[in-house]
Design a protein around this motif. Structure first.
Motif, PDB file in Angstrom:
ATOM      1  N   LEU A 100       0.811  -1.213   0.000  1.00  0.00           N
ATOM      2  CA  LEU A 100       0.000   0.000   0.000  1.00  0.00           C
ATOM      3  C   LEU A 100       0.845   1.265   0.000  1.00  0.00           C
ATOM      4  O   LEU A 100       0.519   2.241  -0.684  1.00  0.00           O
ATOM      5  CB  LEU A 100      -0.933   0.000   1.211  1.00  0.00           C
ATOM      6  N   SER A 101       1.927   1.284   0.757  1.00  0.00           N
ATOM      7  CA  SER A 101       2.770   2.477   0.809  1.00  0.00           C
ATOM      8  C   SER A 101       4.174   2.082   1.237  1.00  0.00           C
ATOM      9  O   SER A 101       4.396   0.988   1.760  1.00  0.00           O
ATOM     10  CB  SER A 101       2.190   3.501   1.797  1.00  0.00           C
ATOM     11  N   ILE A 102       5.144   2.988   0.997  1.00  0.00           N
ATOM     12  CA  ILE A 102       6.534   2.723   1.360  1.00  0.00           C
ATOM     13  C   ILE A 102       7.072   3.892   2.173  1.00  0.00           C
ATOM     14  O   ILE A 102       6.593   5.021   2.085  1.00  0.00           O
ATOM     15  CB  ILE A 102       7.418   2.500   0.115  1.00  0.00           C
ATOM     16  N   GLY A 103       8.089   3.575   2.969  1.00  0.00           N
ATOM     17  CA  GLY A 103       8.726   4.601   3.774  1.00  0.00           C
ATOM     18  C   GLY A 103       9.903   5.228   3.059  1.00  0.00           C
ATOM     19  O   GLY A 103      10.278   4.828   1.945  1.00  0.00           O
ATOM     20  N   GLU A 104      10.515   6.172   3.704  1.00  0.00           N
ATOM     21  CA  GLU A 104      11.636   6.899   3.129  1.00  0.00           C
ATOM     22  C   GLU A 104      12.825   5.970   2.865  1.00  0.00           C
ATOM     23  O   GLU A 104      13.174   5.141   3.705  1.00  0.00           O
ATOM     24  CB  GLU A 104      12.073   8.008   4.090  1.00  0.00           C
ATOM     25  N   GLY A 105      13.404   6.095   1.687  1.00  0.00           N
ATOM     26  CA  GLY A 105      14.590   5.318   1.347  1.00  0.00           C
ATOM     27  C   GLY A 105      14.323   3.960   0.736  1.00  0.00           C
ATOM     28  O   GLY A 105      15.251   3.266   0.328  1.00  0.00           O
ATOM     29  N   VAL A 106      13.079   3.527   0.670  1.00  0.00           N
ATOM     30  CA  VAL A 106      12.746   2.219   0.091  1.00  0.00           C
ATOM     31  C   VAL A 106      12.686   2.342  -1.429  1.00  0.00           C
ATOM     32  O   VAL A 106      11.931   3.159  -1.965  1.00  0.00           O
ATOM     33  CB  VAL A 106      11.403   1.694   0.627  1.00  0.00           C
ATOM     34  N   THR A 107      13.488   1.547  -2.121  1.00  0.00           N
ATOM     35  CA  THR A 107      13.553   1.614  -3.583  1.00  0.00           C
ATOM     36  C   THR A 107      13.253   0.283  -4.260  1.00  0.00           C
ATOM     37  O   THR A 107      13.083   0.242  -5.479  1.00  0.00           O
ATOM     38  CB  THR A 107      14.947   2.092  -4.038  1.00  0.00           C
ATOM     39  N   CYS A 108      13.172  -0.808  -3.499  1.00  0.00           N
ATOM     40  CA  CYS A 108      13.029  -2.137  -4.107  1.00  0.00           C
ATOM     41  C   CYS A 108      11.583  -2.453  -4.484  1.00  0.00           C
ATOM     42  O   CYS A 108      11.332  -3.385  -5.251  1.00  0.00           O
ATOM     43  CB  CYS A 108      13.587  -3.222  -3.190  1.00  0.00           C
ATOM     44  N   VAL A 109      10.630  -1.714  -3.948  1.00  0.00           N
ATOM     45  CA  VAL A 109       9.216  -1.929  -4.243  1.00  0.00           C
ATOM     46  C   VAL A 109       8.518  -0.579  -4.336  1.00  0.00           C
ATOM     47  O   VAL A 109       9.051   0.449  -3.917  1.00  0.00           O
ATOM     48  CB  VAL A 109       8.533  -2.790  -3.147  1.00  0.00           C
ATOM     49  N   LYS A 110       7.305  -0.627  -4.878  1.00  0.00           N
ATOM     50  CA  LYS A 110       6.499   0.590  -4.975  1.00  0.00           C
ATOM     51  C   LYS A 110       5.052   0.255  -4.653  1.00  0.00           C
ATOM     52  O   LYS A 110       4.649  -0.923  -4.732  1.00  0.00           O
ATOM     53  CB  LYS A 110       6.609   1.193  -6.384  1.00  0.00           C
ATOM     54  N   PRO A 111       4.250   1.254  -4.277  1.00  0.00           N
ATOM     55  CA  PRO A 111       2.841   0.977  -3.979  1.00  0.00           C
ATOM     56  C   PRO A 111       2.146   0.280  -5.141  1.00  0.00           C
ATOM     57  O   PRO A 111       2.343   0.638  -6.306  1.00  0.00           O
ATOM     58  CB  PRO A 111       2.268   2.375  -3.737  1.00  0.00           C
ATOM     59  N   GLY A 112       1.349  -0.732  -4.815  1.00  0.00           N
ATOM     60  CA  GLY A 112       0.649  -1.502  -5.836  1.00  0.00           C
ATOM     61  C   GLY A 112       1.332  -2.790  -6.208  1.00  0.00           C
ATOM     62  O   GLY A 112       0.734  -3.659  -6.853  1.00  0.00           O
TER      63      GLY A 112
END
Length: 297
Positions: free
Chosen positions: A10-22
């Protein structure tokens, strides 16, 4: 086994690049931080990360990193794997632990060779996944062992060449296997979690070159008692954690293999229930009437 379907991010925190919402994702019961000495070692998958939650600055430990049947949860990026967008969530949930553990025990930990003889102690969801792994590796003889004969039909469907019930014999099951094979099996897998069965699995191995893999989890504080000469002559005893996979790297590849029809663990799913019937799922498990129950919201 009782599993909840994997999730949509559903959502990601700061600095997360390996996944995206959805994205479709599978929470990992064993993380892969990519930084600790274990992750950097190609020969182990036992990541040193131990928790994902804190409260007032103190770590909160939890079972197998997941430890939740909640509808929403928070995961670090080291414990989540993005999977194919087209993957059916109510099927690939098996790759979060059960199927990947058993399949990997044969492929990665034992490294089963073509033409070999294998014995699997315990034909639940994980044990049957070992059967699939042994067949995929080219084993010529796959002996399934369980006290519940209802598991035999599914075991043969997945590749077992023979199925035996220890209660049908007056002698220890390891003696039965030694008589069936001559000198013992090339590979044995204990997928029950009982110390007595672990020793039986070791004894059933070829005395000069057999490999026994411990897959089942014994009760906390269990102790093993065995004759060390069983190892002195050449047997190997190995442990297996989540099939030996480096999870963040490997689980997406396993799901892709499923999508390419390289293996079909769907047959391990015997029941699908709404989440509010979770207790019914555990009753099916305890009674031996299910192999894998999937819970859906």
């Amino acid at each position: 086994l009782v599993s909840k379907v994997p999730q949509v991010l559903l959502s990601i925190g700061e600095g997360v690049t390996c996944v995206k919402p959805g994205d479709k994702v599978i929470p990992l019961c064993l993380p892969q931080c990519g930084e600790c000495s274990f992750c950097l070692n190609p020969d182990t998958n036992c990541c040193l990360k131990t928790h994902r939650f804190t409260c007032k600055g103190k770590a909160i430990h939890h079972f197998l990193w997941i430890s939740t049947f909640s509808e929403y949860t928070v995961m670090p990026d080291s414990a989540i794997a993005r999977i194919d967008d087209d993957a059916p969530l109510d099927k690939v949930c098996l790759f979060g632990c059960g199927f990947s553990t058993g399949y990997g025990a044969a492929i990665n930990t034992a490294k089963v060779k073509p033409g070999s003889t294998c014995a699997i102690f315990g034909l639940g969801g994980v044990g049957l996944s070992v059967v699939v792994g042994c067949k995929s590796a080219g084993a010529s003889r796959i002996i399934g062992i369980d006290i519940n004969k209802d598991k035999f039909t599914k075991a043969r469907e997945l590749g077992a060449t023979e199925c035996i019930n220890p209660q049908d014999f007056k002698k220890p099951i390891q003696e039965v296997l030694l008589e069936m094979t001559g000198h013992g099996v090339d590979y044995s897998f204990e997928v029950v979690g009982h110390t007595d069965t672990m020793v039986s699995a070791l004894v059933s191995c070829h005395m000069g070159s057999g490999t026994c893999v411990l897959v089942g989890t014994p009760p906390l504080g269990s102790q093993l008692s065995f004759d060390p000469l069983l190892l002195f002559t050449g047997r190997t005893w190995k442990g297996c954690l989540i099939g030996g996979w480096k999870t963040k790297d490997s689980i997406p590849k396993l799901v892709s293999g499923y999508m390419e029809k390289k293996f079909n663990p769907d047959v391990l799913i015997t029941h699908t229930l709404p989440f509010d019937k979770i207790n019914e799922g555990f009753e099916l498990l305890q009674s031996g009437k299910s192999i894998h129950t999937v819970l859906v919201f």
